[in-house]
Design an enzyme around this catalytic site. Structure first.
Site, PDB file in Angstrom:
ATOM      1  N   LYS A  81     -39.299  -5.778  28.539  1.00 17.20           N
ATOM      2  CA  LYS A  81     -40.502  -6.577  28.265  1.00 17.20           C
ATOM      3  C   LYS A  81     -40.140  -7.720  27.320  1.00 17.20           C
ATOM      4  CE  LYS A  81     -45.271  -5.509  26.678  1.00 17.20           C
ATOM      5  NZ  LYS A  81     -46.149  -4.382  26.271  1.00 17.20           N
ATOM      6  N   SER A 156     -50.362  -3.801  28.957  1.00 18.41           N
ATOM      7  CA  SER A 156     -49.793  -5.129  28.901  1.00 18.41           C
ATOM      8  C   SER A 156     -48.377  -5.230  29.473  1.00 18.41           C
ATOM      9  CB  SER A 156     -49.751  -5.607  27.440  1.00 18.41           C
ATOM     10  OG  SER A 156     -48.915  -4.757  26.666  1.00 18.41           O
ATOM     11  N   SER A 180     -50.216   0.638  26.974  1.00 18.32           N
ATOM     12  CA  SER A 180     -49.575  -0.417  27.755  1.00 18.32           C
ATOM     13  C   SER A 180     -48.367  -0.018  28.583  1.00 18.32           C
ATOM     14  CB  SER A 180     -49.151  -1.561  26.833  1.00 18.32           C
ATOM     15  OG  SER A 180     -50.252  -2.362  26.580  1.00 18.32           O
TER      16      SER A 180
END
Ligand code: GLN
Length: 493
Positions: A81, A156, A180
């Site tokens: 990420k 997310s 997330s």
């Protein structure tokens, strides 16, 4: 027929590299070709690191040729990420304010991965600063669910979930502050794991809510979750909240029997409040555990219903403090129109942050301000303690807790406008962050439109191995972990 590489587990890829059946270079070029073929469609990545990855892969192959021992992730491509730092590469957090920020140091997790000869292949899309549940708040691009391109991949960590679901890498890393990793895992039909708070070092992860944040992996098998957790879940002096003991041998214990174990289910929390397909999949999963000799028992977690208000006080308070460092002086771009110091702060922040991030900073600043701290922030901390006590009590009567991961399957992009409806996505995931306990999304079925659905298992603090073991037994008894989104279930030339 042999399993195609895109469906091969990280564990098997590393095994093949170690035994000279395939080179790391070949694996990396294979996955980088898949990125070139599919990423435009799914929008998983913000940065393709194929060139860097090929260099690293050659080094792994040279190491093998020289007869040196290879690491546990030899030649395994991993996507991370874009709020996790790699020295010398951009870390944008999907925010305009950090679009030119280059990390001056390596995060501990990427260091541990590279020490084991794992290869970072790219950096993935996210909601700006990891604030969101659909990856729609990224300042840079949209991310699409490979099972249904009209739908969100969740958030997310949506880009990382998509990377694994579409076979762009066998493992990806996300961060989980309120759900997330688990929620996009559920939406994309893969495992998404939030470890015990403190199990994985946060050094080099851009901070959102520091008392909640944990880096966690996505994978298609429980084996791979165990493998990457053994690599990442080690002590680190640079994060004072990181646990100082080595992890248990997760992989070795996966097959230990779960017969006679008790799974607690907080039925009153979700009865009548979730999508009917989510409920059906959950009940079927519990029936599988019963057939494996587990006992299902109802439990109560009365404080979980206050998760959302608790979270939007504590997480925003911590975020307003953490994001104060982005001020137009260090890290970030500076507004070209600013003339005074005051303007540098104000205009750089105003131009650089998106609406959702501004909203959170305002909320967090408000709950921490003089006169309101006792009413909101301290009160929320007290409720957090009560929630922890709920879990401690519940775990006296059960080995593990199961509940849905998300109240619904993936929703359509653009379908949710109201922030509170978006926040309600996390009603079943936030409590694990609040209590610091591990939580795992296990892929377990589909809705009537063939969208994936998972369920969540949570264990006591540091019972990470137990959580993986329960997932592994479910995986062996079912076939959901083998499902692959049809449009991406093909080789590319
Ligand atoms: N969806 C939650 C939020 O918007 C959780 C985010 C996360 O876990 N990073 O804050």
């Amino acid at each position: 027929m042999k399993t195609p590489l895109y469906k091969t587990s990280a564990r098997n890829l590393a095994h093949a590299v170690k035994h000279g059946e395939i080179t790391a270079e070949k694996i990396v070029s294979y996955f980088s070709k898949r990125i070139k073929a599919f990423d435009e469609t799914v929008g998983a990545l913000l940065l393709d690191l194929s060139d860097r990855a090929l260099e690293k892969a050659k080094k792994v192959d040279q190491k093998r040729a020289a007869g040196k021992p290879l690491g546990r992730l030899a030649g395994v491509p991993i996507i991370i990420k874009d709020n996790i730092q790699i020295k010398g590469e951009r870390t944008t957090c999907a925010s305009k304010i950090l679009k030119n920020y280059v990390a001056p140091f390596d995060s501990t997790v990427t260091r541990f991965i590279e020490e084991e000869d794992g290869i970072i292949l790219g950096k993935s899309n996210l909601d700006e600063f990891a604030m969101g549940s659909s990856t729609e708040y990224s300042a840079f691009r949209a991310t699409y669910n490979p099972w249904n391109l009209r739908c969100t991949a969740g958030g997310s960590s949506g880009g990382s979930a998509v990377a694994v679901a579409a076979g762009l890498s066998p493992i990806a890393l996300g961060s989980d502050t309120g759900g997330s990793v688990r929620q996009p895992g559920s939406f994309c039909g893969i495992y998404g794991y939030k470890p015990t708070y403190g199990r994985v070092s946060r050094f080099g992860l851009v901070a959102f809510g520091s008392s909640l944040d944990q880096i966690g992996p996505f994978a298609r098998t429980a084996d791979d979750i165990a493998l990457i957790m053994e690599v990442m879940g080690k002590p680190c002096n640079q994060d004072s909240t990181c646990y100082h003991e080595l992890p248990e041998p997760y992989l070795d214990e996966l097959d230990t029997s779960i017969q006679g174990k008790v799974i607690g289910v907080p039925y009153s929390l979700f009865e009548g409040k979730i999508d009917s397909d989510v409920r059906k999949v959950f009940d079927e999963a519990m029936a599988v555990y019963q057939s494996l000799g587990c006992k299902i028992t109802p439990i109560e977690l009365p404080m979980v219903k206050y998760s959302i208000p608790m979270y939007y006080i504590i997480a925003t308070a911590e975020a307003s403090t953490n994001l104060a460092r982005y001020d137009g002086i260090r890290y970030t771009d500076r507004s070209k129109n600013a003339r005074t110091l005051e303007q540098v702060y104000e205009m750089s922040r105003n131009e650089g942050f998106g609406a959702e991030v501004k909203q959170r900073i305002l909320l967090g600043t408000y709950v921490l301000s003089a006169g309101y701290q006792d009413a909101y922030y301290r009160k929320a901390q007290k409720v957090r303690t009560l929630l922890i006590q709920d879990y401690n009590k519940a775990f006296k009567n059960c080995d593990l807790i199961a509940m849905p991961t998300s109240p619904t399957p993936a929703f359509e992009l653009g379908a949710i406008h109201d922030p509170v409806t978006m926040y309600l996505q996390d009603i079943f995931t936030i409590s694990a962050n609040m209590a610091g306990i591990p939580g795992l999304n296990v892929p377990a079925g589909f809705d009537k439109d063939q969208k994936p659905i998972g369920f969540q298992i949570q264990g006591p603090q540091f019972a990470d191995g137990r959580v993986m073991r329960f997932a592994h037994h479910f995986e062996k008894a079912t076939s959901f972990a083998n499902a692959f989104p049809p449009s991406f279930d093909k080789e590319v030339n």
